[in-house]
Structures are given as structure tokens and as C-alpha cells.
Design a protein around this motif. Structure first.
Motif, PDB file in Angstrom:
ATOM      1  N   ARG A 452     -95.752 -94.858   9.269  1.00  0.00           N
ATOM      2  CA  ARG A 452     -96.500 -95.964   9.836  1.00  0.00           C
ATOM      3  C   ARG A 452     -97.677 -95.439  10.647  1.00  0.00           C
ATOM      4  N   GLN A 487    -103.121 -97.744   5.353  1.00  0.00           N
ATOM      5  CA  GLN A 487    -101.663 -97.759   5.434  1.00  0.00           C
ATOM      6  C   GLN A 487    -101.068 -97.794   4.026  1.00  0.00           C
TER       7      GLN A 487
ATOM      8  N   ARG B  48     -93.313-107.440   7.125  1.00  0.00           N
ATOM      9  CA  ARG B  48     -93.976-106.179   7.459  1.00  0.00           C
ATOM     10  C   ARG B  48     -93.916-105.205   6.276  1.00  0.00           C
ATOM     11  N   GLU B  53     -96.773-102.289   6.340  1.00  0.00           N
ATOM     12  CA  GLU B  53     -96.547-101.736   7.672  1.00  0.00           C
ATOM     13  C   GLU B  53     -95.198-101.036   7.742  1.00  0.00           C
ATOM     14  N   TYR B  54     -94.192-101.641   7.095  1.00  0.00           N
ATOM     15  CA  TYR B  54     -92.896-100.979   6.968  1.00  0.00           C
ATOM     16  C   TYR B  54     -92.747-100.448   5.557  1.00  0.00           C
ATOM     17  N   ASP B  58     -87.492 -97.995   6.266  1.00  0.00           N
ATOM     18  CA  ASP B  58     -87.370 -99.011   7.317  1.00  0.00           C
ATOM     19  C   ASP B  58     -86.490-100.165   6.856  1.00  0.00           C
TER      20      ASP B  58
END
Lengths: 610, 210
Positions: A452, A487, B48, B53-54, B58
Motif C-alpha cells: 500500500r 497504486q 478498498r 488500496e487493499y 489484506d
């Protein structure tokens, strides 16, 4: 004003060094690409070179920190800190060369003594007469028997068509090429004996023109595989073939045309003709192998993934449409299983990994990555779908290794230092740069071990709802869009890294071998040769081992093809390797999901007991 | 306080989340309410994940947190409450394909969102889907496949469901790899989902759950 001659090895390039000019500056002017990320300030330590002879300036304070006294004694220096005072001879190690230069010296060179798959005999026959009106080919076969004690039983049909005309124009003197008791070709007495080795990759085709008697490479060239228009990966190409049988014909044609063109180019470069090529060897993964031979591929893509054939094959070049000597053969190295094909056998052969006494991991990184573990005399092999991320695919600013691609990168506080291929302004980032970026972001705590991006660095921003790290900003590019790592890019890289690591880990697990037991890691393939091993270890793509256990060997598959071309003993070894390897289908391993999830984390791989 | 459990789970804070659950249970709170909050937290995890983002680890971790919470809450639930699910879904990776990471993510998200998922595993023959639909009375079928070649198996599975006379009683979703509207048409599925959350949205739409 004094001027010195500097000899740069192993490139063999010479340059004139002006007074007060550093080795780095001289190298640049002379067209020798030496890595320099910091721009010659002594900060990045990327321009390591070894002074073999000649006098140079004393080491700078920086160099005393970078090198041990032993290294300094051996002549190791930073090119940017070193000023010649006489003519010098310098070695630029592969690590310090920029990508475009390394392409030229790529591949490990290996010698085997030729043991050719055919024999060549010099034969002079008597002209026919009314007293002995014996047929031309019959007289040739008789002469082979009389002069060389060789009983030939057949003559290739195309060669037969040429024999009467050629023998007369050559005044009844020729070189006869015999393979398994068949006259495959006759050559003019002064003709050379050439061979063609092909590494048929999913993305690239590499071809080598070889002198069969010396084993010497006369010319080499690589081009993109034109099948790419039918899909970037093997699965999409196989899918096209399943949908339409015509696609199989077209794809085979495309590859053959490309190889014919390559061989014509190589022959032109070496002053030869394709008809002088007496043998060809082709290695590729199982899918490329099957598409080249137009073998059925459907069963290869569905569980349990079986090839149509794994044994080595010899096919008449003419039957495939390959323009080499009439009657000559194409040898196809054996496949292993699944998608792990002849190219992996070839790599194991060329690197001698297959007979390694110490525990060895040998892998060829590409869109598909093949991994072998050699442990306790056994070879286990698997294939992992690492995807195109490390070739720049599916990465926002990713690109292939071409001019302007960021190939090395370092994050230093708020600054990003980078180096591009050919040194021009950056236009994107290629595989080795992408890998460096991931490792540097992780080591600078800008991304955490789950991958992340953490919002704590001035270069991290949110763009279109997604976090990204700015490598080169709009301002730094004079208003052009910034080059960033998003990301989403990090996620793609994690998947690629995890796929490769899972392959390695599953092989270790099923062999009950621990990471520390690995004594050497052999990394083959174009991408694998250019990467920073430091970075690959930092993110956990490669096992956490001392760097001296890693070897980057370049296009080993192409090397193996060259060995098999001139040596029947190497062919026998290839068959032995293929039948010894135990193939493991990764996705069917019960531990696969657990290992894959764990391998997604950045940093050293942690064994879990859950 | 309710929001706390939602956000601690969303932030993958295992220790804190378990502590809140224990506190709320000993305060005598309705266990169903706690489970509902935990689900909301996992939904945020799913969002997420969908936005990159994850990532996979996760998601797996959030599943482990959920498992621990369920173990704490379960003794307090009545049998009826425990099995109250929004709908039954038969799910599997189609014949010829053995990839299941994507499938496991979707089934996990569906489970979290209150669906009863019957997971048939990988390389599932057409007939097995048909048999399970009959046996369970499921109203939704999920076909997963990573290989582009799986599209043919999806098509054949849907045809088998049709031949068994079950096509009108089930909705079929497909997913995995590079699936598009064209492929949906080719296979004859009702809809496709490009990620796990899309699968959940479809299932909710089809069962009328909000």
C-alpha cells in the motif's frame, strides 16, 4: 595538450581521453555506455570499472569508502572519479554497462567440440561415358563407397533434381552432405558449412548463424515475433487457433517468414547464402514449438495440460517451408511438460544447471517464467504466469527497454535519481526500472509490506482517485504528463513478483529444501540479465541470499540451441534432461493459494505455519 | 461505538476489533447487530480492494479477523439467526481451468454479504453444476475461469443447465480473467462481473437485497 588512448573491454572500443577528462566523460564521448545515476558526482557508485593497465589519478575519498583496499589494489575505481594520466586499458563489467550496450555482449559463451549430426565428404567422380553410362547419383553413391567406405541408401529428392546440373558445372567435384545414410545436399567444394540456431520466444525470436565446424557465431539478430498480432501471451494465441484452424496456418506462416527473413539477413551479413545452412535447431516453449510445427494445441491449454509430443523431433526443413539447403533438417529439442518446453531444456543444458552438484535454482524470467530446482540429484520444474508487468505491460507508464526508458532508479530523500537507456530525457519506465522503483519505494517506507502506498512522502499524490508516486513530475518534464508509479501498478508488480516467488517456493517446499540451502541462483533471459539483483531480493521476488550466489547469464536458451546445433552429444544430453525433469503443475499444488498469498507481501518470504 | 467496529475492521486492526466485539457482547448487545457491523467493515475492505488500496493478502487477513469474530459471536446466535442467509449461490471454476484465487475472493465477499455459497472448487464438470443446482435449489450460479479457453467451458456449462431445464430458475454470472460483454453474449450468461464487488452487486440485485 596531452591526449591518451583508452581501450574499453570487453567491447573492444577505443576512445581518446583529453586532459582533465574523467573516464566516464571519455566513455560517453566514445560511445561506451556506462551506468551513471547521479550524473558523475560520485554519489551513486554505479560506474564501477577496473583499470587493467595504465596510470590514473589517485582514488578519491569517496572511492576509499566504496572499495576495499584489496579492490583498489586490483584496479577497481569509479569511472566518474578517475582521470587517466597515460594510455589505459579498462574493463567495464556487465553490471556497469547500460542496457543497449549489454545486448551486444549478452549470453554466456561456451565451447563444445563439434560432433555434427551429418558428415561432409569431398568426392570427385569420373565423368560418364558410352562405355560406363552409369547414372549421376549412382556414380556419386559408388564414389562415397569407394573413396570413403560409406554406404548411402538414398538421396533427397530435391538434391537429386540438382545433382546432374551441379556436378557438371562443378567439374564432377563436390562436397557431399550425408545424414543417416542419406545424401541430403551436395555443395560446391569451396562452400562453407553453416547452421542456424533459433530461440523462438513468445515475444522475440533470436537467430544465430553458426559455422558448423568451428562452432563460431558468424552473425546474430533478434526480432519481434510477428505472432504478437494474434495475442501477447500464449493462451490468447492458442485461443485463436481453437476458434479458427486458419489462424494456425497463418501463425505458422508468420513465424516461418520471419525466420526465413532472419536467416537471409544473417547470411547477407556473413557473406553466405541460406542454401549453405545444413541444419537448423529450434527451441521454444511448448506452445511456440507446437504453433511452429502446427501441432494441435487445445489439449495443451486445458487441464491436465499435455503436449502433443515431448520427444525431440527431426523434421525436413522443406516440409515446414524453411528455406535452407535442400534436404536439410530442423532439429527440435524435447519439451518437458505443460508449457515448459525446449527453451527451458536448452537453458538447463547451456548453464550445466542440470548436473549441478550444489542445490541450484535456475529460472528464465519472461511473460511465462520457468523455474527449476536442482536438489539432491533431482530436477523439479514448474511454470508460473508472471505476466507482462516486468516487460512494461499493464503498467501505466511502462514501456519496453528502448531509448528514453528509465532503467535504473534510486530514491534519495525527496529526490528521484534515474538513468535512461541512451541517456536522453525519460519517456517511460522499463522492466529493470520498474523493479528498482518497487524496491526503492518499499525500502524508503513509501509503500508498506502489503504494497500500500502510504501518504507520507512529498512525491505521493492522489490522481483520479488513486495514490501514485511521482518519479518525474510535470515540471521536471517541462509540462509533459508526469511519469508515475500508481497504486494499481504496484498491485500488478506484486502479482508478477508473487507468481515467480510462488514457483520457487513450491519447488522448495515439495523437495523439503530450505531457502538457505540454495547455493546458486541462475537467472536467464533478457529481463533477468538487466535487473538489479539487490532490488529483486529486497522485494522478495528472489530468495534472501548473498548476492554472490546469483548469476545472470543472458540468453541461455539461445546458447543451448547453438550447442545442440553442432553437437549430437548435447542433443543426447537434452533428451536426458527432458526425461529426468519432474514437472509440477503449480495451481494444482494444495499449498498454492497459501504460498501465493504470502508471496504477495513485499520483503523476505516468511514461512507461515497457519 | 458502532462505527468503531466498522472502521477498525476496515482498517484491519485485529486486536482492537476483537476487543470491541468482546466488550459489546458482555454489555449484552444483540449479536446480530455486531455481525451486521462486522459485515459493514468487510464491505469497506472489499471497496478498498476494488480500488487497489487493499490487496489479496489484506483480503485474506480480513477474512481471518471475520472468522475470529464469528467464533466469539456464534455461541450467542440462535440456530435460525445463524442460518439466515440472503440466497443460495452455486459457484465454481469451470472444466479445464484450475485457477481459484479470483473465485475464492468472490465467494468470500458473497459470504460476507450474507449469501450462502456452495463452492464446487476447480475444474468442475458441467453435470456437477447441474446436480448441485437441483440439489440445493440455488437461484444464482457463478462460473469462474481465468484461462480465455474457459469461455467455452462456461458456454457448455450454461447449455447443460439449459438442457436440464433449469435455465429459467437460475441467474448466471461469469467472471475471471479478461471477461467482457462480448464474452458474456458468447457464453449465454446473464451478466459478468469484472471484480469481486461487482459479483456481490449482481447477487444483491438479483435477490432484491439492498
Amino acid at each position: 595538450m596531452s591526449e591518451f588512448t583508452i581501450n574499453f573491454e570487453p567491447l573492444g572500443l577505443r576512445g581518446k581521453c583529453k586532459n582533465n577528462e574523467s573516464l566516464l566523460e571519455c566513455a560517453r564521448r566514445s560511445g561506451v555506455g556506462i551506468n551513471s545515476i547521479c550524473g558523475g558526482t560520485g554519489a551513486c557508485h554505479a560506474c564501477r570499472v577496473q583499470v587493467l593497465s595504465g596510470t590514473v589519478s589517485r582514488p578519491s575519498t569517496v572511492e576509499y569508502k566504496v572499495f576495499t583496499s584489496k579492490e583498489l589494489k586490483e584496479g577497481w575505481r569509479l569511472a566518474c572519479q578517475t582521470y587517466p594520466i597515460s594510455d589505459c586499458k579498462i574493463t567495464v563489467p556487465a553490471d556497469s554497462m547500460t542496457t543497449s550496450q549489454r545486448l551486444q555482449v549478452e549470453g554466456l559463451e561456451k565451447k563444445v567440440s563439434p560432433e555434427l549430426p551429418f558428415q561432409v565428404y569431398h568426392v570427385k567422380i569420373a565423368p560418364p561415358s558410352l562405355e560406363t553410362p552409369v547414372a549421376d547419383a549412382d556414380r556419386l553413391i559408388q564414389a562415397l563407397n569407394n573413396q570413403h567406405r560409406l554406404r548411402c541408401t538414398s538421396v533427397d529428392i530435391d538434391t537429386l533434381r540438382d545433382i546432374p546440373g551441379q556436378l557438371r558445372s562443378w567439374n564432377w567435384e563436390s562436397q557431399v552432405v550425408v545424414r543417416n545414410k542419406e545424401v541430403v545436399t551436395i555443395l560446391y567444394q569451396k562452400s562453407r558449412q553453416l547452421g542456424l540456431a533459433i530461440d523462438l520466444g513468445t515475444t522475440k525470436i533470436a537467430a544465430y548463424l553458426i559455422d558448423m565446424n568451428s562452432g563460431q557465431t558468424l552473425a546474430a539478430r533478434g526480432i519481434m515475433n510477428p505472432q504478437i498480432n494474434y495475442g501477447e501471451d500464449i493462451i490468447s494465441r492458442i485461443n485463436k487457433v481453437i476458434k479458427s484452424s486458419e489462424a494456425a496456418v497463418v501463425m505458422q506462416r508468420l513465424t516461418l517468414d520471419a525466420i526465413n527473413e532472419l536467416s537471409a539477413d544473417l547470411c547477407a551479413a556473413a557473406g553466405a547464402r541460406p542454401e549453405e545452412i545444413l541444419e537448423t535447431v529450434v527451441v521454444g516453449n511448448t506452445a511456440m514449438h507446437h504453433l511452429f510445427l502446427r501441432l494441435p494445441v487445445k489439449q495443451l491449454a486445458f487441464s491436465p495440460f499435455v503436449p502433443a509430443v515431448s520427444l525431440a523431433l527431426e523434421v525436413r526443413a522443406r516440409d515446414l517451408g524453411l528455406n535452407i539447403a535442400p534436404g536439410a533438417y530442423v532439429y527440435l529439442m524435447p519439451n518437458i511438460a505443460g508449457f515448459v518446453g525446449a527453451d527451458h531444456v536448452s537453458m538447463l543444458l547451456a548453464t550445466d544447471a542440470w548436473k549441478a552438484k550444489e542445490t541450484t535454482i535456475a529460472l528464465d524470467i519472461g511473460t511465462n517464467t520457468e523455474v527449476s530446482l536442482i536438489y539432491g540429484g533431482k530436477i523439479t520444474t514448474t511454470s508460473c504466469a508472471s505476466g507482462p508487468a516486468f516487460e512494461g505491460g499493464h503498467i501505466k507508464h511502462g514501456m519496453r527497454a528502448a531509448a528514453g526508458a528509465i532503467e535504473r532508479l534510486r530514491i534519495d530523500g525527496d529526490k528521484v535519481q534515474y538513468q535512461t537507456i541512451n541517456g536522453g530525457p525519460p519517456v517511460g519506465i522499463c522492466g529493470s526500472g520498474i523493479l528498482d522503483a518497487l524496491a526503492q519505494l518499499y525500502q524508503a517506507n513509501i509503500i508498506d509490506n502489503s504494497g500500500r502506498i502510504i501518504d507520507s512522502h512529498p512525491r505521493v499524490r492522489v490522481h483520479k482517485g488513486q495514490r501514485e508516486f511521482v518519479l518525474v513530475s510535470e515540471e521536471e518534464r517541462n509540462g509533459k504528463p508526469a511519469i508515475t508509479i500508481t497504486q494499481h501498478d504496484v498491485r500488478e508488480l506484486q502479482l508478477a513478483k508473487a507468481a515467480i516467488r510462488t514457483g520457487i517456493q513450491i519447488l522448495l517446499d515439495i523437495s523439503l529444501c530450505s531457502e538457505d540451502d540454495i547455493k546458486q541462483v541462475i537467472i536467464a533471459g533478457a529481463f533477468g540479465s538487466y535487473i538489479n539483483i539487490d532490488s529483486a531480493v529486497a522485494i522478495g521476488m528472489m530468495p534472501s541470499l548473498p548476492l554472490n550466489r546469483f548469476q545472470q547469464v543472458g540468453n541461455a536458451a539461445g546458447m543451448g540451441a547453438r550447442l545442440a546445433l553442432i553437437s549430437t552429444r548435447s542433443r543426447a544430453k537434452a533428451q536426458a534432461i527432458a526425461s529426468r525433469v519432474k514437472y509440477v503443475e503449480l495451481a494444482s499444488s494444495p499449498e498454492f493459494n497459501k504460498v501465493f498469498v504470502q508471496a504477495n507481501y513485499l520483503g523476505p518470504y516468511q514461512i507461515t505455519n497457519k | 461505538m458502532n462505527k468503531d467496529l466498522v472502521s477498525t475492521i476496515a482498517d484491519l486492526n485485529e486486536q482492537e476489533a476483537l476487543k470491541i466485539v468482546k466488550d459489546r457482547l458482555s454489555a449484552g448487545e444483540d449479536p446480530l447487530k455486531i455481525m451486521e457491523d462486522a459485515r459493514k467493515g468487510l464491505e469497506i475492505v472489499g471497496e478498498r480492494f476494488a480500488s487497489s488500496e487493499y490487496f489479496i493478502p489484506d483480503l485474506v487477513y480480513s477474512g481471518e479477523i471475520m472468522k475470529l469474530i464469528t467464533e466469539l459471536v456464534k455461541p450467542q446466535l440462535t440456530r435460525e439467526e445463524e442460518t439466515r442467509k440472503s440466497g443460495k449461490i452455486v459457484f465454481g471454476t469451470v472444466r479445464g481451468d484450475i485457477h481459484d484465487i479470483g473465485k475464492n475472493i468472490v465467494t468470500f465477499m458473497l459470504d460476507v454479504n450474507g449469501f450462502e455459497v456452495i463452492d464446487l472448487g476447480v475444474d468442475v464438470p458441467e453435470q456437477k453444476f447441474v446436480d448441485k443446482i437441483k440439489e440445493s435449489g440455488a437461484s444464482i450460479v457463478g462460473l469462474s475461469g481465468f484461462l480465455t479457453l474457459a469461455f467455452d467451458s462456461m458456454k457448455q456449462t450454461i447449455r447443460a443447465i439449459e438442457d436440464a431445464g433449469l435455465r429459467d430458475s437460475v441467474k448466471v454470472m461469469i467472471g475471471g480473467g479478461q471477461i467482457s460483454e462480448e464474452i458474456r453474449k458468447y457464453t449465454g450468461a446473464d451478466a459478468y462481473g469484472k471484480d469481486a464487488m461487482a459479483g456481490v452487486t449482481l447477487a444483491k440485485k438479483w435477490t432484491g437485497v439492498n
